[in-house]
Motif scaffolding. Structure first.
Motif, PDB file in Angstrom:
ATOM      1  N   TYR A 111       0.824  -1.201   0.000  1.00 59.67           N
ATOM      2  CA  TYR A 111       0.000   0.000   0.000  1.00 59.67           C
ATOM      3  C   TYR A 111       0.864   1.259   0.000  1.00 59.67           C
ATOM      4  O   TYR A 111       2.040   1.211   0.339  1.00 59.67           O
ATOM      5  N   ALA A 112       0.244   2.380  -0.353  1.00 61.87           N
ATOM      6  CA  ALA A 112       0.876   3.698  -0.282  1.00 61.87           C
ATOM      7  C   ALA A 112      -0.181   4.679   0.214  1.00 61.87           C
ATOM      8  O   ALA A 112      -1.388   4.457   0.031  1.00 61.87           O
ATOM      9  N   VAL A 113       0.267   5.756   0.828  1.00 57.47           N
ATOM     10  CA  VAL A 113      -0.658   6.796   1.271  1.00 57.47           C
ATOM     11  C   VAL A 113      -1.347   7.367   0.036  1.00 57.47           C
ATOM     12  O   VAL A 113      -0.711   7.611  -0.992  1.00 57.47           O
ATOM     13  N   ALA A 114      -2.653   7.550   0.119  1.00 56.94           N
ATOM     14  CA  ALA A 114      -3.430   8.098  -0.999  1.00 56.94           C
ATOM     15  C   ALA A 114      -2.923   9.504  -1.322  1.00 56.94           C
ATOM     16  O   ALA A 114      -2.481  10.233  -0.425  1.00 56.94           O
ATOM     17  N   ASN A 115      -2.992   9.870  -2.583  1.00 56.86           N
ATOM     18  CA  ASN A 115      -2.486  11.173  -3.039  1.00 56.86           C
ATOM     19  C   ASN A 115      -3.022  12.322  -2.193  1.00 56.86           C
ATOM     20  O   ASN A 115      -4.232  12.462  -2.038  1.00 56.86           O
ATOM     21  N   GLY A 116      -2.088  13.118  -1.666  1.00 61.26           N
ATOM     22  CA  GLY A 116      -2.459  14.305  -0.902  1.00 61.26           C
ATOM     23  C   GLY A 116      -2.905  14.059   0.522  1.00 61.26           C
ATOM     24  O   GLY A 116      -3.154  15.003   1.261  1.00 61.26           O
ATOM     25  N   ALA A 117      -3.022  12.807   0.944  1.00 57.83           N
ATOM     26  CA  ALA A 117      -3.507  12.501   2.296  1.00 57.83           C
ATOM     27  C   ALA A 117      -2.386  12.678   3.320  1.00 57.83           C
ATOM     28  O   ALA A 117      -1.207  12.513   3.011  1.00 57.83           O
ATOM     29  N   GLU A 118      -2.766  13.019   4.538  1.00 62.41           N
ATOM     30  CA  GLU A 118      -1.834  13.145   5.645  1.00 62.41           C
ATOM     31  C   GLU A 118      -2.351  12.347   6.829  1.00 62.41           C
ATOM     32  O   GLU A 118      -3.557  12.165   6.997  1.00 62.41           O
ATOM     33  N   TRP A 119      -1.416  11.882   7.656  1.00 59.22           N
ATOM     34  CA  TRP A 119      -1.791  11.151   8.863  1.00 59.22           C
ATOM     35  C   TRP A 119      -2.555  12.089   9.787  1.00 59.22           C
ATOM     36  O   TRP A 119      -2.179  13.239   9.986  1.00 59.22           O
ATOM     37  N   GLU A 120      -3.657  11.594  10.345  1.00 57.39           N
ATOM     38  CA  GLU A 120      -4.488  12.357  11.273  1.00 57.39           C
ATOM     39  C   GLU A 120      -4.482  11.626  12.616  1.00 57.39           C
ATOM     40  O   GLU A 120      -4.734  10.417  12.678  1.00 57.39           O
ATOM     41  N   TRP A 121      -4.187  12.353  13.686  1.00 54.26           N
ATOM     42  CA  TRP A 121      -4.162  11.740  15.012  1.00 54.26           C
ATOM     43  C   TRP A 121      -5.526  11.846  15.663  1.00 54.26           C
ATOM     44  O   TRP A 121      -6.188  12.873  15.598  1.00 54.26           O
TER      45      TRP A 121
END
Length: 96
Positions: free
Chosen positions: A55-65
């Motif tokens: 898998y890879a992080v979806a385009n433009g997405a950032e980790w949210e806490w």
């Protein structure tokens, strides 16, 4: 919730665990235990593990806490990010 989604949290062992939620049963979710509490896994480490899991992080997405509603301890945190499957390159050549 949009699937697939990666989550990182402290597991039952108290160490950081990253897993990918899909529409498959939870026992079939891909996952990785970092085997440590400190330091927290870096973005690079998380990206490497996600790639190893396909898998890879979806385009433009950032980790949210987030703090889960039913957290076992007040300091229990969870990081969430939408991911996409890594599609292997298709070889257009033919065997001789």
């Amino acid at each position: 919730m949009v699937l697939p989604q990666a989550r990182m949290a402290t597991g039952a062992s108290g160490t950081w665990v990253l897993y990918v939620l899909t529409d498959a049963p939870p026992l079939e979710w891909a996952g990785h235990d970092f085997g440590r509490i400190y330091p927290m896994p870096t973005l690079r480490e998380r990206s490497t593990v996600l790639a190893d899991l396909g898998y890879a992080v979806a385009n433009g997405a950032e980790w949210e806490w987030r703090e889960p509603r039913h957290a076992p301890t007040p300091s229990h945190l969870q990081a969430v990010v939408p991911v996409r499957p890594i599609t292997p390159a298709v070889n257009g050549g033919s065997a001789a």
